[in-house]
Each structure stands twice: as structure tokens, then as C-alpha cells.
Design an enzyme around this catalytic site. Structure first.
Site, short mmCIF file in Angstrom:
data_model
loop_
_atom_site.label_atom_id
_atom_site.label_comp_id
_atom_site.label_asym_id
_atom_site.label_seq_id
_atom_site.Cartn_x
_atom_site.Cartn_y
_atom_site.Cartn_z
N SER A 47 0.83 -1.22 0.00
CA SER A 47 0.00 0.00 0.00
C SER A 47 0.85 1.26 0.00
O SER A 47 0.36 2.34 -0.32
CB SER A 47 -0.91 0.00 1.24
OG SER A 47 -0.14 -0.02 2.42
N LYS A 48 2.13 1.14 0.36
CA LYS A 48 3.00 2.32 0.47
C LYS A 48 3.31 2.94 -0.89
O LYS A 48 3.78 4.08 -0.96
CB LYS A 48 4.28 1.95 1.20
CG LYS A 48 4.06 1.50 2.65
CD LYS A 48 3.43 2.58 3.51
CE LYS A 48 3.38 2.17 4.97
NZ LYS A 48 2.81 3.22 5.83
N ASP A 49 3.07 2.19 -1.98
CA ASP A 49 3.22 2.80 -3.32
C ASP A 49 2.37 4.06 -3.43
O ASP A 49 2.76 5.04 -4.07
CB ASP A 49 2.77 1.82 -4.40
CG ASP A 49 3.77 0.72 -4.67
OD1 ASP A 49 4.81 0.66 -3.98
OD2 ASP A 49 3.51 -0.11 -5.56
N ALA A 52 4.03 7.03 -1.55
CA ALA A 52 5.31 7.41 -2.16
C ALA A 52 5.08 8.27 -3.39
O ALA A 52 5.65 9.36 -3.53
CB ALA A 52 6.12 6.16 -2.53
N THR A 79 7.63 1.42 2.68
CA THR A 79 7.65 2.78 2.16
C THR A 79 8.96 3.05 1.44
O THR A 79 8.99 3.67 0.37
CB THR A 79 7.44 3.81 3.29
OG1 THR A 79 6.23 3.53 3.96
CG2 THR A 79 7.38 5.23 2.73
#
Length: 346
Positions: A47-49, A52, A79
Site C-alpha cells: 500500500s505504500k506505493d 510514495a 515505504t
């Protein structure tokens, strides 16, 4: 009929629009209907895409980030990987301060994505100069032309999920979601998603997942920081030993804590029941669902969405390693059979 796009300019075009998958076998004895938002389908496998790309593009729009600059971040791994991936495409240098609790797999991935990695001791206070928070701040002060993302205290962390994850879940459920269950680390995912969903329907219940050894649950209930709650634990990317401003505690209805051991086994169980090879925090989120069912939290008519944040490949040297599980004391007579599933033919 409109044809689906098959060719993309870069991997960045694949971020978001992750699938919702029904959970059937592992929830067969639970009350309610269960849907998993599987964030491993992002190109960076987490989910950190979302944050970012969103934070970096906002910094570009505001003129904070310019060609040739260096991006610095504090990360438990996911992340950092996403930032490194975006940096490769956009041409920025990337420096990451990583907790020593992060798996060797994650650290190797960061290095091979072109990032410079500083591995910092996990079990020190947030204000210790060796902590990954302080190391990232020091590097930012020392390196001219650097931008520190600072996901724990960045409102854009929340905004990224308000703009993407929340609307996706609302649309995928046709607005029929009754509960959201999500892990809380920086708090951006649960806070941004909750903000959007509660604007559509304030009756949707938001349940955060915390770790034993973390301060978040007690802070939510008392609004007091209690350092006596802090002790070492193994789950990465879940819980905190500080209070991130990227967590909107008012949007969360309640927290539930899960243990390292049960979360690890539940992640393995997801692979063996649903065919979903997901990460440690996903196991934690699923473990929370088990405990909430034991507490009769849900009704038969409820539609519960759980966010699975990342992919199991990040944890091959941890929860998917029998050696690591045994070293943690996580195998007992009840689940020892799982460690004996490989037979060598001589």
C-alpha cells in the site's frame, strides 16, 4: 465496450485500483461477509506505493523537490521500497534509514532498487541519535538538496489514502461496507481511508489493529502517552513507540491488539486456506478479525473490509522461515506439522 489499457508508460501507472477478494474458507465460521483489499497487487507489492507517488508528486508541484535532489525517508521497509521505485523512474537519489527489525529480504530489496540504506537499532527510543527517525533527520540536515518525506508526521500520508484507497473501497463495495479493519503504523492508511468512508456514511465502524508493545491503543483510549506500554515486538510496520501526527485518532472507533505469534501463524493460514501469500501485518489484520469474531463484534449482515498491506515475499526469512519461527518459539505441538511438510527423497 471500452478496451482495458494493456500498455503503460511506467510501473507508476499501475499504482492503485487494487482488487477486493472475498475471504471464504478462513472466515467460514464467522458472522458477516468478508472482503480483503489486497495491496500486494500494487507494483511495489504494498500500500505504500500510494503515499510514495502522491507525496513525491505533491513535492514536485510545490517546487520542494527538484531534478538532482535526494529523497530521504524513515521506513520499516515497504515505504522505502516504494520511494526507491518512484525515485528510479523520476531520477532522484534515495537514502533510507531502516529499522533493524526489518527483514533481510526487505533490506536486500531496497539495496537492489538503488537506495542507500542505513540500518538502525530497533529497540532504542525515538529520540536516541541512533534511531531511524534521528538518523534520517541528521542526513537531511547534512545533505544539501535533500527532501525528508517523514511519513509519520506528514499530512499527505493521510491525503494519499483519502484520494485513492477510500474511494476505491467505497466503489468496490457499492457503498455497502459496514466495517473497516486496518493495521495502524504511521496511521496514514487507516486515517485517510476512514476519513473518506465516514464522509460517505458516518455509521461505518473503523477498527484499528495495534501490536502488544505499542502505545497506540492506550493513547486512543486515554489520549495519554504511556511509555510503560513499550517493549520489543516482532511485527514490522504495525504499532509505534511514539504518536504519529499522521494518525487521526478521532476517525478510529476502537483498537484491538494482536500478538506476534498468532499473527505469524494466521499469515501462514491465509496462504493455506485462501491462496493469499501476504505479509506479517496482513496476518495481524486477519488475526484481529478472528479476535473480533470471538468478541461478537459483527452481525451476519455486516460487510467487513480488511486491508492486507503487503506481500509475503518480504518475509521469507521471517514468518515463512521454519528456522525463524522455531527460533522465536512459535512452533509447538499444535502447529509443528507445518514445519514437517517437506520430505527429501534420497
Amino acid at each position: 465496450m471500452k478496451q482495458k489499457k494493456q500498455v503503460f508508460d511506467s510501473v507508476l501507472d499501475l499504482i492503485g485500483d487494487t482488487p477486493m477478494i472475498k475471504l471464504k474458507k478462513i472466515t467460514s465460521e464467522f458472522k458477516g461477509n468478508y472482503l480483503a483489499k489486497v495491496e500486494a497487487f500494487n507494483p511495489g507489492h504494498s500500500s505504500k506505493d500510494r503515499i510514495a507517488l502522491y507525496i513525491i508528486e505533491q513535492a514536485e508541484k510545490q517546487g520542494i523537490l527538484k531534478p538532482g535532489d535526494t529523497i530521504i525517508e524513515t521506513t520499516s521497509g515497504n515505504t522505502g521500497f516504494s520511494i526507491a521505485m518512484v525515485s528510479v523512474i523520476k531520477g532522484y537519489d534515495c537514502i533510507l534509514a531502516v529499522s533493524s527489525k526489518s527483514s533481510a529480504d526487505k533490506i536486500d530489496m531496497l539495496k537492489n532498487m538503488g537506495a542507500k540504506v542505513y540500518v538502525c537499532p530497533a529497540n532504542v527510543s525515538a529520540d536516541d541519535p541512533r534511531s531511524y527517525y534521528q538518523v534520517a533527520k541528521r542526513l537531511h540536515d547534512e545533505i544539501k538538496g535533500s527532501v525528508y518525506i517523514n511519513q509519520y508526521f506528514n499530512q499527505l500520508n493521510i491525503d494519499a489514502h483519502y484520494q485513492s484507497t477510500g474511494p476505491e473501497i467505497w466503489n468496490q463495495t457499492g457503498g455497502e461496507i459496514t466495517h473497516l479493519v486496518a493495521c495502524s503504523g504511521t496511521g496514514g492508511t487507516i486515517s485517510g481511508t476512514a476519513k473518506y468512508l465516514k464522509e460517505q456514511n458516518p455509521n461505518i465502524k473503523i477498527i484499528g489493529v495495534d501490536a502488544f508493545g505499542s502505545v497506540l491503543k492506550k493513547y486512543h483510549e486515554t489520549r495519554e502517552f504511556d511509555d510503560k506500554e513499550i517493549y520489543p515486538y516482532r511485527i514490522e510496520g504495525l504499532g509505534k513507540n511514539l504518536i504519529p501526527t499522521a494518525t487521526d485518532f478521532d476517525s478510529i472507533d476502537k483498537f484491538i491488539k494482536v500478538s506476534d505469534e498468532e499473527s505469524a501463524h494466521t499469515a501462514r493460514e491465509l496462504a493455506q486456506t485462501e491462496g493469499l501469500f501476504v505479509g506479517y501485518t496482513s496476518g495481524a489484520a486477519m488475526q484481529a478479525l478472528k479476535q473480533l469474531n470471538e468478541l461478537n463484534e459483527f452481525k451476519e449482515t455486516d460487510n467487513i473490509v480488511v486491508i492486507f498491506p503487503d506481500h509475503g515475499s518480504r518475509y521469507m526469512s521471517k514468518i515463512y522461515s521454519d528456522k525463524w519461527m522455531s527460533e522465536q518459539g512459535f512452533f509447538d505441538s499444535k502447529n509443528e506439522a507445518a514445519a514437517q511438510s517437506i520430505q527429501y527423497v534420497k
